[in-house]
Write a protein that holds these residues in place. Structure first.
Motif, PDB file in Angstrom:
ATOM      1  N   GLU A 161     -13.969  -4.421  -0.776  1.00 39.94           N
ATOM      2  CA  GLU A 161     -14.155  -5.528   0.161  1.00 39.94           C
ATOM      3  C   GLU A 161     -12.899  -5.690   1.009  1.00 39.94           C
ATOM      4  O   GLU A 161     -11.880  -6.203   0.541  1.00 39.94           O
ATOM      5  CB  GLU A 161     -14.453  -6.828  -0.591  1.00 39.94           C
ATOM      6  N   HIS A 162     -12.957  -5.191   2.226  1.00 41.82           N
ATOM      7  CA  HIS A 162     -11.864  -5.337   3.212  1.00 41.82           C
ATOM      8  C   HIS A 162     -10.504  -4.953   2.624  1.00 41.82           C
ATOM      9  O   HIS A 162      -9.535  -5.708   2.691  1.00 41.82           O
ATOM     10  CB  HIS A 162     -11.828  -6.776   3.741  1.00 41.82           C
ATOM     11  N   VAL A 163     -10.454  -3.766   2.053  1.00 37.80           N
ATOM     12  CA  VAL A 163      -9.245  -3.304   1.363  1.00 37.80           C
ATOM     13  C   VAL A 163      -8.312  -2.586   2.336  1.00 37.80           C
ATOM     14  O   VAL A 163      -8.722  -1.680   3.069  1.00 37.80           O
ATOM     15  CB  VAL A 163      -9.612  -2.369   0.193  1.00 37.80           C
ATOM     16  N   THR A 164      -7.040  -2.988   2.298  1.00 39.13           N
ATOM     17  CA  THR A 164      -5.996  -2.360   3.113  1.00 39.13           C
ATOM     18  C   THR A 164      -4.819  -2.007   2.215  1.00 39.13           C
ATOM     19  O   THR A 164      -4.479  -2.754   1.296  1.00 39.13           O
ATOM     20  CB  THR A 164      -5.524  -3.313   4.225  1.00 39.13           C
ATOM     21  N   LYS A 165      -4.218  -0.845   2.465  1.00 41.74           N
ATOM     22  CA  LYS A 165      -2.974  -0.483   1.794  1.00 41.74           C
ATOM     23  C   LYS A 165      -1.928  -0.178   2.851  1.00 41.74           C
ATOM     24  O   LYS A 165      -2.074   0.762   3.639  1.00 41.74           O
ATOM     25  CB  LYS A 165      -3.171   0.746   0.884  1.00 41.74           C
ATOM     26  N   ARG A 166      -0.876  -1.001   2.864  1.00 43.89           N
ATOM     27  CA  ARG A 166       0.211  -0.835   3.818  1.00 43.89           C
ATOM     28  C   ARG A 166       1.528  -0.764   3.035  1.00 43.89           C
ATOM     29  O   ARG A 166       1.804  -1.590   2.181  1.00 43.89           O
ATOM     30  CB  ARG A 166       0.231  -2.006   4.807  1.00 43.89           C
ATOM     31  N   TYR A 167       2.340   0.240   3.334  1.00 45.30           N
ATOM     32  CA  TYR A 167       3.598   0.441   2.622  1.00 45.30           C
ATOM     33  C   TYR A 167       4.732  -0.329   3.301  1.00 45.30           C
ATOM     34  O   TYR A 167       4.610  -0.724   4.478  1.00 45.30           O
ATOM     35  CB  TYR A 167       3.920   1.934   2.535  1.00 45.30           C
ATOM     36  N   PRO A 168       5.844  -0.552   2.574  1.00 48.22           N
ATOM     37  CA  PRO A 168       6.954  -1.340   3.135  1.00 48.22           C
ATOM     38  C   PRO A 168       7.519  -0.816   4.453  1.00 48.22           C
ATOM     39  O   PRO A 168       8.014  -1.594   5.264  1.00 48.22           O
ATOM     40  CB  PRO A 168       8.023  -1.287   2.019  1.00 48.22           C
ATOM     41  N   ASP A 169       7.421   0.504   4.681  1.00 52.44           N
ATOM     42  CA  ASP A 169       7.953   1.059   5.935  1.00 52.44           C
ATOM     43  C   ASP A 169       6.988   0.871   7.110  1.00 52.44           C
ATOM     44  O   ASP A 169       7.243   1.336   8.217  1.00 52.44           O
ATOM     45  CB  ASP A 169       8.302   2.541   5.782  1.00 52.44           C
ATOM     46  N   GLY A 170       5.871   0.198   6.847  1.00 48.49           N
ATOM     47  CA  GLY A 170       4.908  -0.061   7.911  1.00 48.49           C
ATOM     48  C   GLY A 170       3.759   0.924   7.981  1.00 48.49           C
ATOM     49  O   GLY A 170       2.805   0.712   8.737  1.00 48.49           O
ATOM     50  N   THR A 171       3.820   1.974   7.196  1.00 45.75           N
ATOM     51  CA  THR A 171       2.734   2.966   7.197  1.00 45.75           C
ATOM     52  C   THR A 171       1.474   2.363   6.595  1.00 45.75           C
ATOM     53  O   THR A 171       1.495   1.788   5.504  1.00 45.75           O
ATOM     54  CB  THR A 171       3.134   4.208   6.384  1.00 45.75           C
ATOM     55  N   THR A 172       0.370   2.500   7.301  1.00 46.55           N
ATOM     56  CA  THR A 172      -0.921   2.026   6.797  1.00 46.55           C
ATOM     57  C   THR A 172      -1.720   3.228   6.306  1.00 46.55           C
ATOM     58  O   THR A 172      -2.090   4.099   7.090  1.00 46.55           O
ATOM     59  CB  THR A 172      -1.709   1.287   7.894  1.00 46.55           C
ATOM     60  N   SER A 190      -4.142  -5.796   0.459  1.00 48.87           N
ATOM     61  CA  SER A 190      -5.062  -6.921   0.618  1.00 48.87           C
ATOM     62  C   SER A 190      -6.480  -6.445   0.349  1.00 48.87           C
ATOM     63  O   SER A 190      -6.757  -5.243   0.294  1.00 48.87           O
ATOM     64  CB  SER A 190      -4.965  -7.500   2.034  1.00 48.87           C
ATOM     65  N   GLY A 191      -7.384  -7.401   0.182  1.00 50.90           N
ATOM     66  CA  GLY A 191      -8.766  -7.087  -0.125  1.00 50.90           C
ATOM     67  C   GLY A 191      -9.016  -7.035  -1.619  1.00 50.90           C
ATOM     68  O   GLY A 191      -8.108  -7.234  -2.432  1.00 50.90           O
ATOM     69  N   ARG A 192     -10.260  -6.776  -1.974  1.00 47.29           N
ATOM     70  CA  ARG A 192     -10.647  -6.738  -3.387  1.00 47.29           C
ATOM     71  C   ARG A 192     -11.415  -5.458  -3.703  1.00 47.29           C
ATOM     72  O   ARG A 192     -12.158  -4.945  -2.874  1.00 47.29           O
ATOM     73  CB  ARG A 192     -11.562  -7.925  -3.732  1.00 47.29           C
ATOM     74  N   ALA A 197      -8.176  -6.517 -10.085  1.00 47.73           N
ATOM     75  CA  ALA A 197      -6.823  -7.084  -9.990  1.00 47.73           C
ATOM     76  C   ALA A 197      -6.469  -7.892 -11.232  1.00 47.73           C
ATOM     77  O   ALA A 197      -5.298  -8.037 -11.575  1.00 47.73           O
ATOM     78  CB  ALA A 197      -6.699  -7.955  -8.737  1.00 47.73           C
ATOM     79  N   GLY A 198      -7.489  -8.408 -11.914  1.00 51.13           N
ATOM     80  CA  GLY A 198      -7.239  -9.208 -13.110  1.00 51.13           C
ATOM     81  C   GLY A 198      -7.285  -8.417 -14.397  1.00 51.13           C
ATOM     82  O   GLY A 198      -7.084  -8.973 -15.478  1.00 51.13           O
ATOM     83  N   ALA A 199      -7.525  -7.103 -14.300  1.00 51.52           N
ATOM     84  CA  ALA A 199      -7.626  -6.271 -15.502  1.00 51.52           C
ATOM     85  C   ALA A 199      -6.267  -5.687 -15.869  1.00 51.52           C
ATOM     86  O   ALA A 199      -5.407  -5.471 -15.008  1.00 51.52           O
ATOM     87  CB  ALA A 199      -8.630  -5.143 -15.278  1.00 51.52           C
ATOM     88  N   ASP A 200      -6.060  -5.445 -17.158  1.00 51.01           N
ATOM     89  CA  ASP A 200      -4.859  -4.744 -17.603  1.00 51.01           C
ATOM     90  C   ASP A 200      -4.942  -3.298 -17.112  1.00 51.01           C
ATOM     91  O   ASP A 200      -5.929  -2.608 -17.393  1.00 51.01           O
ATOM     92  CB  ASP A 200      -4.762  -4.778 -19.120  1.00 51.01           C
ATOM     93  N   PRO A 201      -3.945  -2.803 -16.362  1.00 48.20           N
ATOM     94  CA  PRO A 201      -4.033  -1.459 -15.780  1.00 48.20           C
ATOM     95  C   PRO A 201      -4.260  -0.352 -16.805  1.00 48.20           C
ATOM     96  O   PRO A 201      -5.038   0.576 -16.557  1.00 48.20           O
ATOM     97  CB  PRO A 201      -2.683  -1.285 -15.069  1.00 48.20           C
ATOM     98  N   VAL A 202      -3.589  -0.440 -17.955  1.00 43.79           N
ATOM     99  CA  VAL A 202      -3.732   0.609 -18.971  1.00 43.79           C
ATOM    100  C   VAL A 202      -5.149   0.613 -19.532  1.00 43.79           C
ATOM    101  O   VAL A 202      -5.788   1.663 -19.661  1.00 43.79           O
ATOM    102  CB  VAL A 202      -2.690   0.419 -20.095  1.00 43.79           C
ATOM    103  N   GLU A 203      -5.656  -0.583 -19.862  1.00 40.98           N
ATOM    104  CA  GLU A 203      -7.018  -0.670 -20.388  1.00 40.98           C
ATOM    105  C   GLU A 203      -8.040  -0.225 -19.345  1.00 40.98           C
ATOM    106  O   GLU A 203      -9.033   0.418 -19.663  1.00 40.98           O
ATOM    107  CB  GLU A 203      -7.304  -2.103 -20.848  1.00 40.98           C
ATOM    108  N   LEU A 204      -7.770  -0.581 -18.091  1.00 40.33           N
ATOM    109  CA  LEU A 204      -8.660  -0.180 -17.003  1.00 40.33           C
ATOM    110  C   LEU A 204      -8.757   1.339 -16.916  1.00 40.33           C
ATOM    111  O   LEU A 204      -9.859   1.905 -16.808  1.00 40.33           O
ATOM    112  CB  LEU A 204      -8.151  -0.762 -15.682  1.00 40.33           C
TER     113      LEU A 204
END
Length: 344
Positions: free
Chosen positions: A5-16, A56-58, A67-74
């Motif tokens: 749902e409207h997922v975006t990944k943007r890195y600190p250097d501005g790269t999308t 951002s996004g889900r 986002a609410g799950a434990d990453p290792v268990e996921l």
């Protein structure tokens, strides 16, 4: 099963890496993500098991916001297959395959029994290969072990990152065929990343064609080939996309001409009655071998047609093996036109 749902990944250097992705993968569906290097397809996949976190996004898995799950268990609930396989070199094939079940608390004996079942399922006899180490296997065999390990905990979701990219073309095609057969049995929800358009077309129930961080088209392979959504998609799938449709169009009974004889018989489709004529004496036409099964791709059928001199091949029932008709170049053309009209 998997929902962006409207997922975006943007890195600190501005790269999308990806921007505003929204799509859904149904339960039991195999979706291929295809595009050039750096387009964001691997980032998309790695956000599903939180190896990369979205900006951002889900992302929902079975209705649950990950986002609410434990990453290792996921990650233990999601199968993961990568190009270089990533087997533990100090563990045997059986031990490698049993790794995840044991991590989630399955008793050792039961985990190893499950591992043996899966090795058998992917075509590796556990009595022969179970005690071997990864370095004693071929590239194709290691890839099979990687698939078996990913399935060992019976995860509902499987992520595959260029799973067949490290083997030669002949082995790759064989692995693809075996994987499609396996998927009919296990029916997992799968995201498969590839840069190989032919692989995306061949394996995917639907495919997502990536541009630069966005999905340009998300549809069944036949629809992408028949009706590219943008100029970019048309360019990406190529001017020969009509030929690529051969791989995703099956041979159907309406495409056949009748033939009668001792090897089998079939009623001639009424709309083609005037156009077809059996060989002299009513026997299957000379040169009808090799045959293909009803439901095989037009690509397989055309390859068989080109092997012979008769201009037609026999088509058999996939269950009984009986001859049900013959396919001619005109039948191939009819099938392609039919598929195009259906997509339209």
């Amino acid at each position: 099963m998997i929902r962006f749902e409207h997922v975006t990944k943007r890195y600190p250097d501005g790269t999308t890496a990806v921007e505003d992705l929204s799509f859904e993968v149904a339960e039991g569906e195999l979706v291929t993500l295809v595009g050039p290097s750096g387009c964001g397809k691997t980032t998309t996949m790695k956000m599903v098991n939180r190896l990369i976190e979205p900006t951002s996004g889900r992302i929902l898995l079975g209705g649950e916001d990950i986002a609410g799950a434990d990453p290792v268990e996921l990650r233990r609930r999601i199968g993961y297959v990568i190009q270089q396989v990533g087997l533990f070199p100090h563990k045997t094939v059986l031990e490698n395959t049993a790794t995840v079940p044991q991590l989630i608390g399955t008793p050792r004996a039961r985990a190893r029994a499950r591992a043996a079942e899966l090795l058998e399922l992917v075509g590796l006899d556990p009595a022969v290969y179970g005690g071997r180490y990864p370095q004693q296997l071929s590239g194709g065999q290691r890839q099979r072990v990687g698939v078996a390990r990913a399935l060992a905990a019976d995860p509902p979701v499987l992520l595959m990152d260029e799973p067949f990219g490290a083997v030669d073309p002949v082995v790759r095609e064989r692995l693809q065929n075996e994987f499609l057969t396996l998927q009919k049995t296990v029916r997992k929800t799968i995201l498969l990343v590839t840069h190989d358009l032919e692989e995306a077309i061949r394996l995917g129930d639907r495919m997502a064609v990536y541009g630069s961080g966005t999905i340009e088209q998300f549809a069944r392979p036949a629809a992408v080939l028949g009706s590219p959504a943008t100029d970019y998609v048309a360019s990406f799938v190529g001017a020969d996309r009509g030929l690529k449709r051969l791989a995703v169009t099956p041979v159907g009974t309406a495409d056949l001409e009748a033939v009668t004889g001792p090897a089998g018989s079939a009623a001639e489709p009424a709309e083609h009655a005037a156009a077809s004529a059996p060989a002299p004496g009513g026997h299957p036409p000379a040169g009808a071998e090799p045959t293909v099964a009803l439901g095989a791709s037009l690509r397989e059928a055309l390859a068989a047609l080109l092997q012979g001199d008769s201009g037609r091949i026999g088509v058999t029932d996939p269950d009984s093996g009986a001859l049900v008709g013959v396919l001619t170049p005109q039948g191939v053309h009819r099938a392609l036109r039919r598929a195009q009209l259906q997509e339209a």
